[in-house]
Write an enzyme that holds these catalytic residues in place. Structure first.
Site: not given
Length: 416
Positions: A304, A336, A341, A402
């Site tokens: 991630h 990323k 992102h 999130f």
């Protein structure tokens, strides 16, 4: 009931590194940064004035003017990437379209449309004068709906929304629909287009983004001691997933096999990651179990890795807990660092990066590493600054969002 095998037969991409899969992979393998000053609006008063935009994008290159005006940018990106993947897979003719679906991911949807319509209303006299395309352009499922309408695919059709895990969740949903015999082929992936005043301002307000305005190309630096937040990106990544026997019967080329996937929740905080990485440990364990493999079988993790101080460290701790001594045999990298992102679209383009690493035997780098973080184990191979050649038989792609949403997808080299 035996689960059916699922393979990848088509790829498509429009990204900050290029508007095709070939251009995207070229940028990844060369370690190119897609970050530059924002051109979509005047960002001079914002704390962050740069992003990873799709360069040289003109909707007129892809859509009739009247058609393009009916779609938000995130849907345009979805159609462009999916069209590439569908053409690559050769799905135009000879398939039962009742058994072909579209499951797409977007975390935010039509943010530009929502922003423009609300500003226009607020500047008026209170009389409700909204564009009739406001709602159809804004809602996230307009992406999957438009793809299926264009191609006549009448199978399962919906959108997954789970913040930055959205498109990885769409891939797992598509995987399950196929292996449970509810479809034969599904176009999947994700898109996002949140480089707007509301997007940049909102993420600045929660101090999530880098403010390294003097050197945008150096701003996304996962695992570096001086990392100060993520860089916002945009675009789309698309995959055609197909049941193996169906693909074989029509002579489709096969890029990789989707071996398994895992889901979990941090159950911790709406924006902050669990600092101990417990949810991330669980999601990778679930993915490995579903794929029927051990930690020692994994060669590469596309992390991630957003370049945030807390998130990067939590993920690395989780990798070490799950993989133990095998963690030192892995290549780890965050693409990323190059693409920025893509929020809900991240899992789509990062699935492509994982598949292409398997295809080419090359692990794309984590660029912009200058200073070791003493909190991170320096013995791990973060593939810093330069791509590395190695045989990649199994790649794991992590995306977290999130709300504590965690998703891991496992791809393997196809073996007949």
């Amino acid at each position: 009931m035996a689960l059916r095998r699922v393979v990848v037969t088509g790829l498509g991409a429009i990204t900050p590194l290029g508007k095709t899969v070939a251009e995207y992979w070229d940028g990844l393998s060369r370690g190119v940064s897609g970050a530059a000053p924002i051109t979509r609006f005047d960002a001079s008063k914002f704390k962050t004035r740069f992003a990873c935009e799709v360069k040289g994008y003109n909707p007129d290159d892809y859509f009739e003017r009247k058609e393009g005006r009916k779609m938000d940018l995130f849907t345009q990106f979805a159609i462009i990437a999916s069209d590439q993947a569908i053409a690559d897979a050769g799905l135009q003719e000879g398939v039962n379209k009742d058994r072909v679906g579209v499951i797409w991911g977007s975390g935010i949807g039509g943010l530009r449309t929502f922003q423009e319509e609300c500003i226009a209303f607020g500047r008026g006299d209170g009389t409700p004068r909204f564009n009739p395309f406001f709602i159809p352009k804004m809602i996230a499922d307009s992406s999957s709906g438009n793809i299926s309408i264009k191609h006549g695919f009448r199978g399962p059709n919906f959108v997954t929304t789970s913040a930055c895990a959205s498109s990885s969740d769409s891939i797992i949903a598509a995987f399950n629909y196929i292996r449970l015999n509810m479809a034969d082929v599904i176009v999947t992936g994700g898109s996002e287009a949140a480089i707007t005043e509301a997007g940049v301002g909102g993420f600045n307000a929660i101090k999530a983004m880098s403010e390294r305005n003097d050197a945008p190309e150096l701003a996304s630096r996962p695992y570096d001691k001086e990392r100060d937040g993520f860089v916002l990106g945009e675009g789309a990544g698309a995959l055609v997933l197909e049941e193996y026997e169906h693909a074989k019967a029509r002579g489709a080329k096969i890029y990789a096999e989707l071996l398994g996937g895992g889901l979990s929740s941090d159950a911790y905080h709406i924006t902050a990651p669990d600092p101990d990485g417990n949810g991330v440990v669980l999601v990778m364990q679930n993915a490995l179990r579903d794929a029927g493999i051990t930690p020692a079988d994994v060669d590469y993790i596309n992390t991630h890795g957003t370049s945030t101080p807390l998130g990067d460290g939590a993920e690395v701790k989780a990798i070490q807990k799950v993989f133990g001594e095998d963690a030192y045999n892995l290549n780890i990298s965050s693409t990323k660092s190059m693409t920025g992102h893509l929020l809900g679209g991240a899992g789509g383009i990062e699935a492509l990066a994982s598949i292409l690493a398997i295809q080419h035997g090359v692990v794309p780098p984590t660029i912009n590493h200058f200073t070791d973080d003493p909190e991170l184990d320096a013995r791990l191979n973060f593939t810093f600054n330069q791509a590395q050649q190695r045989e990649v038989n199994v790649a794991l792609s992590n995306t977290f969002g999130f709300g504590g949403h965690n998703t891991s997808v496992v791809f393997g080299k196809f073996r007949d």
